[in-house]
Design a protein around this motif. Structure first.
Motif, PDB file in Angstrom:
ATOM      1  N   VAL A 144       4.880   5.103   3.129  1.00  0.00           N
ATOM      2  CA  VAL A 144       4.329   6.418   3.463  1.00  0.00           C
ATOM      3  C   VAL A 144       5.037   7.471   2.613  1.00  0.00           C
ATOM      4  CG1 VAL A 144       4.025   8.133   5.293  1.00  0.00           C
ATOM      5  CG2 VAL A 144       3.831   5.701   5.824  1.00  0.00           C
ATOM      6  N   VAL A 145       4.240   8.346   2.025  1.00  0.00           N
ATOM      7  CA  VAL A 145       4.785   9.456   1.239  1.00  0.00           C
ATOM      8  C   VAL A 145       4.235  10.759   1.805  1.00  0.00           C
ATOM      9  CG1 VAL A 145       5.055   8.080  -0.870  1.00  0.00           C
ATOM     10  CG2 VAL A 145       2.922   9.320  -0.477  1.00  0.00           C
ATOM     11  N   GLY A 146       4.767  11.860   1.336  1.00  0.00           N
ATOM     12  CA  GLY A 146       4.263  13.169   1.746  1.00  0.00           C
ATOM     13  C   GLY A 146       2.873  13.405   1.181  1.00  0.00           C
ATOM     14  N   ASP A 147       2.290  14.540   1.536  1.00  0.00           N
ATOM     15  CA  ASP A 147       0.925  14.821   1.079  1.00  0.00           C
ATOM     16  C   ASP A 147       0.897  15.737  -0.134  1.00  0.00           C
ATOM     17  OD1 ASP A 147       1.649  17.166   2.329  1.00  0.00           O
ATOM     18  OD2 ASP A 147      -0.164  17.337   3.540  1.00  0.00           O
ATOM     19  N   GLY A 148       2.027  15.885  -0.797  1.00  0.00           N
ATOM     20  CA  GLY A 148       2.082  16.713  -2.002  1.00  0.00           C
ATOM     21  C   GLY A 148       1.313  16.065  -3.146  1.00  0.00           C
ATOM     22  N   SER A 149       0.939  16.906  -4.100  1.00  0.00           N
ATOM     23  CA  SER A 149       0.193  16.444  -5.258  1.00  0.00           C
ATOM     24  C   SER A 149       0.975  15.363  -6.004  1.00  0.00           C
ATOM     25  CB  SER A 149      -0.081  17.641  -6.179  1.00  0.00           C
ATOM     26  OG  SER A 149      -0.676  17.200  -7.370  1.00  0.00           O
ATOM     27  N   GLN A 150       0.345  14.252  -6.252  1.00  0.00           N
ATOM     28  CA  GLN A 150       0.885  13.149  -7.056  1.00  0.00           C
ATOM     29  C   GLN A 150       1.998  12.347  -6.389  1.00  0.00           C
ATOM     30  OE1 GLN A 150      -0.914  12.587  -9.882  1.00  0.00           O
ATOM     31  NE2 GLN A 150      -2.071  14.370  -9.261  1.00  0.00           N
ATOM     32  N   GLU A 151       2.336  12.607  -5.123  1.00  0.00           N
ATOM     33  CA  GLU A 151       3.431  11.862  -4.489  1.00  0.00           C
ATOM     34  C   GLU A 151       3.134  10.372  -4.409  1.00  0.00           C
ATOM     35  OE1 GLU A 151       5.751  13.211  -1.111  1.00  0.00           O
ATOM     36  OE2 GLU A 151       4.923  15.228  -1.393  1.00  0.00           O
ATOM     37  N   ALA A 152       1.922  10.012  -4.028  1.00  0.00           N
ATOM     38  CA  ALA A 152       1.581   8.591  -3.946  1.00  0.00           C
ATOM     39  C   ALA A 152       1.600   7.953  -5.334  1.00  0.00           C
ATOM     40  CB  ALA A 152       0.216   8.405  -3.283  1.00  0.00           C
ATOM     41  N   ASP A 153       1.075   8.665  -6.324  1.00  0.00           N
ATOM     42  CA  ASP A 153       1.053   8.127  -7.692  1.00  0.00           C
ATOM     43  C   ASP A 153       2.463   7.884  -8.215  1.00  0.00           C
ATOM     44  OD1 ASP A 153      -1.666   8.376  -7.525  1.00  0.00           O
ATOM     45  OD2 ASP A 153      -1.808  10.097  -8.865  1.00  0.00           O
ATOM     46  N   ILE A 154       3.361   8.816  -7.972  1.00  0.00           N
ATOM     47  CA  ILE A 154       4.738   8.672  -8.435  1.00  0.00           C
ATOM     48  C   ILE A 154       5.402   7.478  -7.750  1.00  0.00           C
ATOM     49  CG2 ILE A 154       7.032   9.765  -8.388  1.00  0.00           C
ATOM     50  CD1 ILE A 154       5.477  12.460  -8.782  1.00  0.00           C
ATOM     51  N   LYS A 155       5.144   7.312  -6.460  1.00  0.00           N
ATOM     52  CA  LYS A 155       5.735   6.181  -5.733  1.00  0.00           C
ATOM     53  C   LYS A 155       5.173   4.865  -6.253  1.00  0.00           C
ATOM     54  CE  LYS A 155       8.575   4.900  -2.559  1.00  0.00           C
ATOM     55  NZ  LYS A 155      10.003   5.094  -2.779  1.00  0.00           N
ATOM     56  N   VAL A 156       3.859   4.815  -6.490  1.00  0.00           N
ATOM     57  CA  VAL A 156       3.257   3.603  -7.047  1.00  0.00           C
ATOM     58  C   VAL A 156       3.907   3.284  -8.384  1.00  0.00           C
ATOM     59  CG1 VAL A 156       1.149   2.630  -8.056  1.00  0.00           C
ATOM     60  CG2 VAL A 156       1.039   3.781  -5.844  1.00  0.00           C
ATOM     61  N   LEU A 157       4.043   4.274  -9.231  1.00  0.00           N
ATOM     62  CA  LEU A 157       4.652   4.065 -10.543  1.00  0.00           C
ATOM     63  C   LEU A 157       6.087   3.562 -10.410  1.00  0.00           C
ATOM     64  CD1 LEU A 157       4.208   4.271 -13.592  1.00  0.00           C
ATOM     65  CD2 LEU A 157       5.023   6.620 -13.457  1.00  0.00           C
ATOM     66  N   ASN A 158       6.848   4.137  -9.490  1.00  0.00           N
ATOM     67  CA  ASN A 158       8.234   3.718  -9.298  1.00  0.00           C
ATOM     68  C   ASN A 158       8.345   2.292  -8.751  1.00  0.00           C
ATOM     69  OD1 ASN A 158       9.331   6.108 -10.275  1.00  0.00           O
ATOM     70  ND2 ASN A 158       9.425   7.062  -8.255  1.00  0.00           N
TER      71      ASN A 158
ATOM     72  N   THR B  19       0.854  -1.189   0.000  1.00  0.00           N
ATOM     73  CA  THR B  19       0.000   0.000   0.000  1.00  0.00           C
ATOM     74  C   THR B  19       0.889   1.237   0.000  1.00  0.00           C
ATOM     75  OG1 THR B  19      -0.142  -0.118   2.417  1.00  0.00           O
ATOM     76  CG2 THR B  19      -1.949  -1.104   1.173  1.00  0.00           C
ATOM     77  N   VAL B  20       0.421   2.258  -0.701  1.00  0.00           N
ATOM     78  CA  VAL B  20       1.138   3.535  -0.747  1.00  0.00           C
ATOM     79  C   VAL B  20       0.119   4.624  -0.430  1.00  0.00           C
ATOM     80  CG1 VAL B  20       2.433   5.160  -2.170  1.00  0.00           C
ATOM     81  CG2 VAL B  20       2.753   2.693  -2.500  1.00  0.00           C
ATOM     82  N   ALA B  21       0.435   5.448   0.568  1.00  0.00           N
ATOM     83  CA  ALA B  21      -0.474   6.534   0.947  1.00  0.00           C
ATOM     84  C   ALA B  21       0.316   7.628   1.653  1.00  0.00           C
ATOM     85  CB  ALA B  21      -1.586   6.021   1.855  1.00  0.00           C
ATOM     86  N   SER B  22      -0.255   8.810   1.671  1.00  0.00           N
ATOM     87  CA  SER B  22       0.384   9.916   2.381  1.00  0.00           C
ATOM     88  C   SER B  22       0.302   9.667   3.887  1.00  0.00           C
ATOM     89  CB  SER B  22      -0.291  11.241   2.025  1.00  0.00           C
ATOM     90  OG  SER B  22      -1.561  11.319   2.638  1.00  0.00           O
ATOM     91  N   PHE B  23       1.099  10.427   4.620  1.00  0.00           N
ATOM     92  CA  PHE B  23       1.132  10.278   6.076  1.00  0.00           C
ATOM     93  C   PHE B  23      -0.195  10.656   6.732  1.00  0.00           C
ATOM     94  CE2 PHE B  23       3.052  14.408   5.056  1.00  0.00           C
ATOM     95  CZ  PHE B  23       2.222  15.270   5.752  1.00  0.00           C
ATOM     96  N   ASN B  24      -1.123  11.217   5.963  1.00  0.00           N
ATOM     97  CA  ASN B  24      -2.434  11.593   6.496  1.00  0.00           C
ATOM     98  C   ASN B  24      -3.356  10.392   6.690  1.00  0.00           C
ATOM     99  OD1 ASN B  24      -1.865  14.389   6.488  1.00  0.00           O
ATOM    100  ND2 ASN B  24      -2.276  14.454   4.302  1.00  0.00           N
ATOM    101  N   HIS B  25      -2.981   9.223   6.180  1.00  0.00           N
ATOM    102  CA  HIS B  25      -3.839   8.050   6.229  1.00  0.00           C
ATOM    103  C   HIS B  25      -3.260   7.007   7.178  1.00  0.00           C
ATOM    104  CE1 HIS B  25      -6.166   9.419   2.762  1.00  0.00           C
ATOM    105  NE2 HIS B  25      -5.014   9.856   2.293  1.00  0.00           N
ATOM    106  N   MET B  26      -4.153   6.349   7.913  1.00  0.00           N
ATOM    107  CA  MET B  26      -3.742   5.278   8.820  1.00  0.00           C
ATOM    108  C   MET B  26      -4.044   3.949   8.135  1.00  0.00           C
ATOM    109  SD  MET B  26      -2.432   6.773  11.418  1.00  0.00           S
ATOM    110  CE  MET B  26      -2.249   5.351  12.449  1.00  0.00           C
TER     111      MET B  26
END
Length: 152
Positions: free
Chosen positions: A46-60, A31-38
């Motif tokens: 865990v990624v930051g809450d910036g725009s597209q950070e989770a998407d970029i991590k998923v892609l990588n 699972t990939v999500a910003s630190f705002n999610h439990m």
């Protein structure tokens, strides 16, 4: 092979289905999500809450034959380009045959919103969507396990 979930906007029921089928087929679920999610997951990023950070991590993190769960059609197009399987949390399987149409639809709706129009948001999740997601994910797991039968 792994199941990789864009968990920022993934419904809890869909995430639970991923965990259940991951255990059943002995496939790790990431699972990939910003630190705002439990999120409770054996493999949580865990990624930051910036725009597209989770998407970029998923892609990588995506590799060929992985199964990606996302409702982001742009991300779906990119992971299909990496020869991964992809489906939405409501059970829509993304493929090279339907992604271009979906991206065009997304652009039309975005243009309407930019011009001051409104588009409808998602409906409340139903038991039928959970069932459809379960069956679609199971179908992809079976297809991905068979190296001779890729969807793409």
């Amino acid at each position: 092979m792994k199941i990789l979930v864009d968990a920022d906007a993934c419904p809890k029921n869909a995430l639970q289905i991923c965990m259940e089928l991951g255990r059943k087929y002995h496939i790790p679920v990431w699972t990939v999500a910003s630190f705002n999610h439990m999120i409770v997951s054996d493999h949580h990023v865990v990624v930051g809450d910036g725009s597209q950070e989770a998407d970029i991590k998923v892609l990588n993190l995506t590799q060929a034959k992985d199964i990606i769960v996302t409702q982001d059609w742009g991300l779906a197009a990119m992971v299909l380009g990496k020869k991964a399987y992809c489906l939405s949390p409501v059970g829509r399987i993304f493929s090279n045959d339907n992604i271009e149409f979906l991206l065009e639809e997304r652009e039309v709706k975005a243009k309407l919103r930019r011009g001051g129009g409104r588009t409808k948001g998602p409906n409340k999740r139903t038991a039928e969507e959970d069932k459809r997601f379960y069956h679609s994910l199971e179908e992809l797991l079976a297809d991905a396990a068979s190296l001779d039968n890729p969807l793409q």
